[in-house]
Design an enzyme around this catalytic site. Structure first.
Site: not given
Ligand SMILES: *[C@@H]1O[C@H](CO)[C@@H](O)[C@H](O)[C@H]1NC(C)=O
Ligand SMILES: *[C@@H]1O[C@H](CO)[C@@H](O)[C@H](O)[C@H]1NC(C)=O
Ligand SMILES: *[C@@H]1O[C@H](CO)[C@@H](O)[C@H](O)[C@H]1NC(C)=O
Ligand SMILES: *[C@@H]1O[C@H](CO)[C@@H](O)[C@H](O)[C@H]1NC(C)=O
Ligand SMILES: *[C@@H]1O[C@H](CO)[C@@H](O)[C@H](O)[C@H]1NC(C)=O
Ligand SMILES: *[C@@H]1O[C@H](CO)[C@@H](O)[C@H](O)[C@H]1NC(C)=O
Ligand SMILES: CC(=O)N[C@H]1CO[C@H](CO)[C@@H](O)[C@@H]1O
Length: 783
Positions: A152, A223, A564
């Site tokens: 990530d 994220h 996600s």
């Protein structure tokens, strides 16, 4: 800020692609990945790197210095290197090389980056937070020695979600991960919760900028912090999105450990970094990999031997690591699912039972119309603001049309007429100007609020950080227009946002969630499972001030939407299963998750999409993940790496290629002479997909179930749910297990009487004892 940056990035990308297209091809060098399959068991990492260098020297000109950008030498063999087109071609002919392909750039599967891809500017994240509770029901159990690795954007280690309070040292041996020393990050940032952090950058000086500026595991995007805390964050009380949706936030497996592999930078996630992270994660010894990124199905859906995620996860699964990936955000187009290799657990996104409402109140009798959005403005609660429809404020300019004015395009509006008013805008979904751009323009023009009318129900609540905005549906808009027509001086207000919980129906399939069937093969049903991915509340770096509403302090939490967000929910569940069943294969864990999934929403009807249509397994796979039931599946459909080899045979790869790919290819393995795409349906997968089925034709597939329940002697009975067009026969109809881990087979024969109404037909095969329900979806298709 973020918006600006994204546009600059988009521009650079366009220039870069243009420069690729225009001449100078021979001299120009690109980063290529040279994939060489499984590492020979005896070879050490050093000798592998030597091999890579020798191979490289044999291809490039003598005076050039051979330089490897990455060398993959633990989990598998290969390297990333800059080559010209001719050199790449020469390389692809070398012995031992499986594939040579240009390093692809993958993207995060949040709606945010999805917007980014479409060159849009919105900060359109979305709403709820209840899921964090729902997915955590199984949380307090086990997990202590289970390690979830994430590929990530890095991690923000100081957040309470990553506190190791109450955690002891890892009990199991063999963890080789490490926390690297880098800018703004070193081993003192790690603890018993965060036990590994690495970063990868593809240093390519030929580009106008670095595609992957990931030199430190510190998360400068947010994220990775969000997904890591969703998968395995510690419980944090008092979590909320600036006061909305308050509650306790915790990850799906709060006792699991986290290892972050940063593969994405500002410009995306390069394939060469993704492969390097797989290589390390396998060698480090992670149990579960959670990967919330991938190719965009719109641009390309690479074949298995040219897709870094398919390649890396194949080797991870061979080493008993379960790989969970997001399905993509290219829905609701059919065949938009990515990360669809049969050794991957592919996750779709659903809503949760929380909705962010921001209602409007009309006129003197205070009629309320429901709207959806999050705003942080401060309007009076009584309806005293003048209301005007964009079309009624059309300017005299020649370019103004009724349509552009009703869409509230600023250049079509008479600014005097809208000043000080709340304006109603119709926004057709195929309009190329996004809501947030319209709102941004209106903000500066003196209007005091915006009511957007949407054609289509979409599950995400848009966030308008500092302006009163709400979104209402077309049906509700009729009431609004009737009111406007009925009075000379219509008035309204927009009410504060409230988070409505126990919202029905939920879950619903989110419109953006990528759909099946897989464009690679219709004979494996994808996606596999669905999980919460709309308006998910989870950890967020304290420094990203662009996501903080004006006048508020960073809270360490943010609401995001995308597959996600769904992926780490399932990774957390997989970690819980693994911690109770150390010996289970990735396929067994996947089976437990799929066969126990939920097919009903909280209104006790079948699952629907957020636009109101009936959902199918092409939307949700086996259903919505059930974290508790998945711990006790009763029976499992197991598979070994050999099954994936047979899959590759049937898919069309030859033995030579497969032998190079797989580390565990058995001696004497041969692709069966009768290998064919149709035989893919026979793989022992927890769902069944049969394509290319002609009318009246009968097709039989077999499955093998393993008894993993508490009872050694137990009988399961089958039941079948089918549409009227389909005939299904299961033999035998009763499976009598006599001991634990006993395996029994059954055959299912399908025939379709009539494909004329629908070309894809769905049903269910369910095995039950008095305690368990082991359910398998099937899809039959004509093409
Ligand atoms: C970490 O990096 C810094 C500077 O980059 C250096 O001064 C320090 O010695 C390094 N620490 C370790 C443990 O390598
Ligand atoms: C890590 O970085 C911090 C702050 O930069 C420093 O105080 C600490 O000594 C470093 N620790 C190690 C192990 O390098
Ligand atoms: C949660 O927030 C409330 C009010 O803001 C505060 O009184 C309470 O101490 C907080 N609890 C924790 C555990 O931080
Ligand atoms: C309101 O009036 C306009 C014309 O002034 C008309 O086009 C529209 O259909 C009316 N809407 C409703 C809901 O009555
Ligand atoms: C819940 O289901 C009932 C029928 O079973 C239906 O009438 C009702 O509209 C549903 N509610 C929602 C919010 O969908
Ligand atoms: C394909 O061939 C294998 C032997 O190589 C055989 O066991 C299997 O039954 C055959 N399958 C079909 C569908 O003919
Ligand atoms: C969540 C939030 O802060 N919502 C705000 C939306 O706007 C109203 C006024 O229009 C505020 O009162 C709410 O607090």
């Amino acid at each position: 800020m973020k918006f600006l940056l994204s546009n600059i990035v988009a521009l650079l990308l366009v220039f870069y692609l243009l420069s690729l297209a225009s001449g100078k091809e021979e001299k120009k060098k690109d980063v290529y990945i040279v994939y060489m399959g499984a590492a020979a068991p005896a070879s050490s990492p050093e000798t592998l790197t030597q091999t890579h260098l020798q191979l490289l020297t044999s291809v490039i000109k003598r005076h050039e210095h051979p330089k490897l950008i990455q060398s993959y030498k633990h989990g598998f063999s290969g390297f990333a290197v800059k080559l010209s087109k001719d050199e790449a071609l020469a390389m692809s002919r070398k012995k031992g090389v499986i594939s040579v392909f240009v390093d692809p750039i993958y993207h995060l599967h949040t709606t945010r980056s999805w917007d980014f891809l479409q060159l849009q500017n919105s900060i359109e994240t979305s709403s709820p937070s209840k899921s964090i509770k729902a997915e955590a029901t199984s949380s307090s159990i086990g997990g202590e020695d289970t390690i979830i690795g994430l590929l990530d954007t890095g991690i923000w280690p100081e957040l309470p979600s990553f506190s190791d309070k109450g955690m002891g040292p890892l009990k199991r041996k063999g963890w080789k991960g490490t926390c690297v020393n880098a800018s703004d990050f070193n081993s003192s940032n790690c603890n018993m919760k965060l036990i590994g952090a690495r970063a990868y950058s593809t240093d390519d000086s030929s580009l106008p900028y670095s595609f992957t500026d990931a030199d430190s595991p510190r998360d400068d995007d947010g994220h990775g912090t969000h997904t890591a805390s969703t998968a395995a964050g510690a419980a944090v009380s008092n979590a909320s999105y600036y006061g909305v949706a308050a509650g306790t936030a915790k990850g799906g497996s709060p006792t699991s450990r986290i290892a972050m592999y940063k593969v994405c930078g500002l410009f995306g996630c390069s394939g060469s970094s993704i492969l390097a992270a797989f290589d390390d994660a396998i060698a480090d010894g992670v149990d579960v990999l959670s990967i919330s990124l991938g190719a965009s199905s719109v641009f390309s859906n690479p074949d298995f031997d040219k897709d870094p995620i398919a390649i890396g996860s194949f080797h991870a699964v061979e080493k008993n690591v379960i790989v969970v990936c997001s399905a993509g955000n290219d829905g609701p187009l059919p065949e938009s699912v990515v990360n669809a290799a049969p050794w991957i657990l592919t996750v779709a996104a659903t809503t949760i039972d929380r909705k962010f409402e921001s209602d409007i109140v009309l006129g003197r009798n205070k009629h309320v119309i429901k709207g959806q959005a999050i705003n942080f403005s401060t309007l009076r609660k009584s309806p005293t603001f003048s209301l005007i429809y964009g079309r009624s404020a059309k300017s005299k300019s020649r370019s103004s049309t009724d349509q552009s004015a009703s869409h509230c395009k600023l250049e079509s509006l008479d600014k005097k007429k809208i000043k000080g008013k709340i304006i109603v805008c119709k926004n057709s979904d195929d309009d190329d100007t996004s809501n947030s751009i319209i709102v941004d323009q209106l903000k500066g023009s003196g209007v005091i609020g915006v009511i957007l009318v949407k054609d289509q129900q979409k599950s995400i609540a848009s966030t308008y950080l500092d302006f009163p905005v709400t979104e209402i549906l077309l049906q509700a808009a009729d009431e609004l227009f009737t009111y406007i027509n009925s009075t000379e001086k219509p008035v309204t207000t927009i009410l504060p946002t409230v988070a409505v919980t126990k919202y029905k129906p939920a879950p619903q399939i989110a419109y953006f969630s990528s759909r099946g069937p897989s464009s690679q093969t219709k004979n494996i049903l994808k996606p596999d499972i669905a999980a919460p991915g709309v308006d998910i509340l989870a950890g967020w770096p304290m420094t990203l001030s662009s996501d903080v509403p004006p006048g508020k302090k960073p809270s360490g939490f943010n609401l995001l939407s995308g597959t996600s967000m769904a992926c780490p929910h399932v990774a957390g569940v997989a970690a819980n299963i693994k911690s109770w069943n150390l010996a289970w294969s990735p396929a067994a864990i996947r089976s437990a998750i799929m066969t126990t999934a939920i097919l009903m929403n909280n209104n006790k009807t079948q699952l629907m999409t957020d636009s109101g249509s009936v959902a199918t397994p092409y939307d949700f796979g086996a259903g919505e993940v059930n974290p508790t039931a998945a711990l006790q599946p009763g029976l499992i459909y197991d598979a070994t790496p050999k099954d994936y080899l047979l899959f590759l045979c049937n898919y069309g790869y030859d033995k030579a290629k497969i032998k190079l790919i797989s580390a565990s290819i058995p001696v004497g393995f041969k692709c069966p002479k009768n290998s064919s795409k149709d035989l893919i349906s026979g793989m022992n997968y927890p769902s069944i997909a049969v394509s290319n089925l002609q009318g009246q034709e009968k097709r039989t597939v077999s499955r093998t179930l393993t008894n993993v329940g508490g009872k050694e002697v137990i009988t399961y009975i089958v039941s079948v749910q089918s549409p009227v067009e389909v005939e299904v026969k299961v033999v035998p109809e009763k499976l009598q297990f006599t001991k634990k881990n006993k395996k029994l087979n059954y055959d299912v024969t399908f025939s379709v009487k009539d494909f004329s109404k629908k070309s894809d037909l769905f049903g269910w095969i369910t095995w039950s004892d008095d305690k368990h329900r082991v359910r398998t979806p099937y899809v039959l298709s004509r093409k």
